[in-house]
Enzyme design. Structure first.
Site, PDB file in Angstrom:
ATOM      1  N   LYS A 184       0.780  -1.233   0.017  1.00  0.00           N
ATOM      2  CA  LYS A 184       0.052  -0.088  -0.003  1.00  0.00           C
ATOM      3  C   LYS A 184       0.851   1.100   0.004  1.00  0.00           C
ATOM      4  O   LYS A 184       0.451   2.348  -0.345  1.00  0.00           O
ATOM      5  CB  LYS A 184      -1.048   0.156   1.188  1.00  0.00           C
ATOM      6  CG  LYS A 184      -1.873  -1.127   1.147  1.00  0.00           C
ATOM      7  CD  LYS A 184      -3.175  -1.121   1.765  1.00  0.00           C
ATOM      8  CE  LYS A 184      -4.061  -2.186   1.508  1.00  0.00           C
ATOM      9  NZ  LYS A 184      -3.780  -3.599   2.011  1.00  0.00           N
TER      10      LYS A 184
HETATM   11  C1  LIG Z   1      -4.511  -4.729   1.762  1.00  0.00           C
HETATM   12  C2  LIG Z   1      -4.093  -5.944   1.727  1.00  0.00           C
HETATM   13  C3  LIG Z   1      -4.436  -7.082   0.887  1.00  0.00           C
HETATM   14  C4  LIG Z   1      -5.800  -6.606   0.006  1.00  0.00           C
HETATM   15  O1  LIG Z   1      -5.324  -5.913  -1.164  1.00  0.00           O
HETATM   16  P1  LIG Z   1      -6.617  -5.190  -1.833  1.00  0.00           P
HETATM   17  O2  LIG Z   1      -6.225  -4.234  -2.735  1.00  0.00           O
HETATM   18  O3  LIG Z   1      -7.636  -4.525  -0.871  1.00  0.00           O
HETATM   19  O4  LIG Z   1      -7.318  -6.466  -2.409  1.00  0.00           O
HETATM   20  C5  LIG Z   1      -3.773  -8.040   0.919  1.00  0.00           C
HETATM   21  N1  LIG Z   1      -2.700  -8.288   1.531  1.00  0.00           N
HETATM   22  C6  LIG Z   1      -2.200  -7.245   2.554  1.00  0.00           C
HETATM   23  C7  LIG Z   1      -0.899  -7.734   3.347  1.00  0.00           C
HETATM   24  C8  LIG Z   1      -2.768  -6.155   2.645  1.00  0.00           C
HETATM   25  O5  LIG Z   1      -2.176  -5.039   3.414  1.00  0.00           O
END
Ligand SMILES: *Cc1c(COP(=O)(O)O)cnc(C)c1O
Length: 431
Positions: A107
């Site tokens: 993210k």
């Molecule tokens: C946010 C997250 C996900 C899910 O990703 P999306 O884009 O919401 O589908 C999967 N794994 C981790 C470690 C995350 O932080």
């Protein structure tokens, strides 16, 4: 680029408006009017370009002239200043590690880009209040990206007791322009409260609200970039390229599908889910049923009503067309923990619980494919989920200093009930 709402094609916005508003005022999500294939020249030269040059060419159509090209390139250079390595874990099965950024989850890319765009667009006289619901990793990436960004106030909503200990420390210890609300409920409650805020006339009269969830186009579109960075080298392969993405709100996988539409060679996406799997069910039955989320060891995917499903439907209104591009599988916590143990004992690679789910999905999808290259996306560093590992598995795990520094800091959160009225009262009290 013109954007429009998934619920009304006539509800339009510029890139800047879509970024600042986050969510369309009809409750829909903004999508670009078209996704164009990049020119063949781009792919011929991709290995000679710097990451920032390549990224600028990918993002330029979505940003248009709303940020000057040299500024856009500078932003992308900062946001992509770490590696996205492919690690071969099994023969022809690679982990795409997206966790080498400042908060150790994928993210960081989207949150960093969004924070810089909002900083660029910020109007000195008009503070932006950024709302973000988190299932664990978004909160810290957004806090890190926005900490100290002038003209922004960030409110993070997270489900009490449902994020890992290190995730909680990472999102409750910044202070400054970052406030953490500890909600007595689930991630879906947090997300619903945030969405309701965008539609509340009263709040919007008093506050300049924006969203830092992957409902924001500046959060989710730049996530296409790491697929280009890591997978461009497979462009000339005559093998099938399969990419398994552990999915919660479906922003990451959707960005991958955008990359494919832009011409990157990916033959199939695998949705890898824990028991929170309404989209996998939709693939099987053609019916989408949102439902309350269930807490699992892969907590960032504990989402019973993924918001980007609307964007997936917008791209593929027809189920059969969607099935050409994606397949999906579901795994229990027991299977996830067994997968961690299996991968670790055979290969000494320690996946995080989300990566372990993605590995299982990839294995299933590759069962009858001898001539394929498989990639499973490692979305977070395993040390963020240290409580899921056995002592043996933890033995060689090194906790990066940029995570361990948070563990000694004191958590500061404001407790709140899972209803919109409490949230509204809070927002009006700080305006
Ligand atoms: C946010 C997250 C996900 C899910 O990703 P999306 O884009 O919401 O589908 C999967 N794994 C981790 C470690 C995350 O932080």
């Amino acid at each position: 680029m013109v954007y429009h709402s998934t619920r009304d094609k006539n509800n339009k916005a510029s890139f800047k408006d879509a970024v600042i508003k986050g969510l369309a005022n009809d409750g829909g999500l903004f999508v670009p009017e078209y996704i164009e294939k990049l020119p063949q020249d781009f792919f011929n030269n991709i290995e000679n370009m710097s990451v920032a040059e390549m990224a600028t060419m990918v993002m330029k159509p979505y940003v248009g002239d709303e940020i000057p090209e040299d500024k856009l390139k500078a932003i992308l250079e900062e946001v992509l200043s770490f590696d996205f390595p492919l690690v071969e874990v099994d023969e022809n099965k690679f982990a795409l590690e997206l966790f080498h950024g400042p908060t150790l989850a994928f993210k960081d890319v989207g949150a960093g880009f969004l924070a810089r765009c909002l900083g660029y667009f910020a109007d000195d006289n008009k503070k932006v209040t950024v709302l973000v619901a988190t299932s664990g990793d978004t909160g810290s990436a957004v806090a890190n990206g926005f900490y100290g960004v002038k003209g922004t106030e960030v409110i993070i909503l997270y489900p009490s007791g449902k994020v890992s200990a290190s995730q909680e420390k990472q999102l409750t210890t910044y202070g400054g322009n970052i406030t953490a609300l500890e909600v007595n409920g689930t991630f879906d409650d947090c997300q619903a409260i945030v969405k309701e805020a965008f539609q509340d006339k009263d709040l919007n009269k008093h506050l300049n609200l924006s969203s830092a969830n992957s409902i924001n186009v500046a959060r989710f579109i730049p996530q296409s970039l790491y697929y280009f960075i890591a997978l461009a080298k497979f462009m000339k392969q005559n093998k099938d390229i399969l990419v398994s993405v552990p999915s919660g709100n479906f922003g990451n996988i959707l960005a991958g599908i955008y990359a494919k539409k832009m011409g990157l060679k990916i033959d199939k996406f695998v949705i890898s889910n824990n028991v929170n799997n309404p989209v996998v069910e939709y693939l099987q039955s053609g019916e989408f049923k949102k439902r309350p989320s269930i807490h699992t060891v892969s907590n960032a995917m504990d989402i019973g009503n993924p918001s980007n499903f609307e964007r997936l439907l917008d791209l593929y209104p027809n189920l059969d067309d969607l099935k050409e591009v994606v397949e999906g599988y579901t795994y229990s916590d027991k299977e996830t923990l067994e997968s961690i143990e299996d991968i670790y004992t055979r290969t000494s690679y320690l996946p995080d619980p989300h990566g372990a789910v993605a590995y299982l999905g990839l294995k299933e999808a590759m069962k009858n494919k001898d001539n394929a290259i498989g990639i499973f996306v490692e979305t977070a560093h395993p040390s963020k989920f240290i409580e899921t590992f056995t002592d043996k598995q933890k033995e060689k795990l090194e906790i990066p200093e940029r995570l361990s520094v948070f563990m000694d800091k004191e958590k500061v959160s404001i407790k709140m009930n899972n209803d919109f009225i409490s949230f509204k009262k809070f927002l009006l009290s700080i305006k």
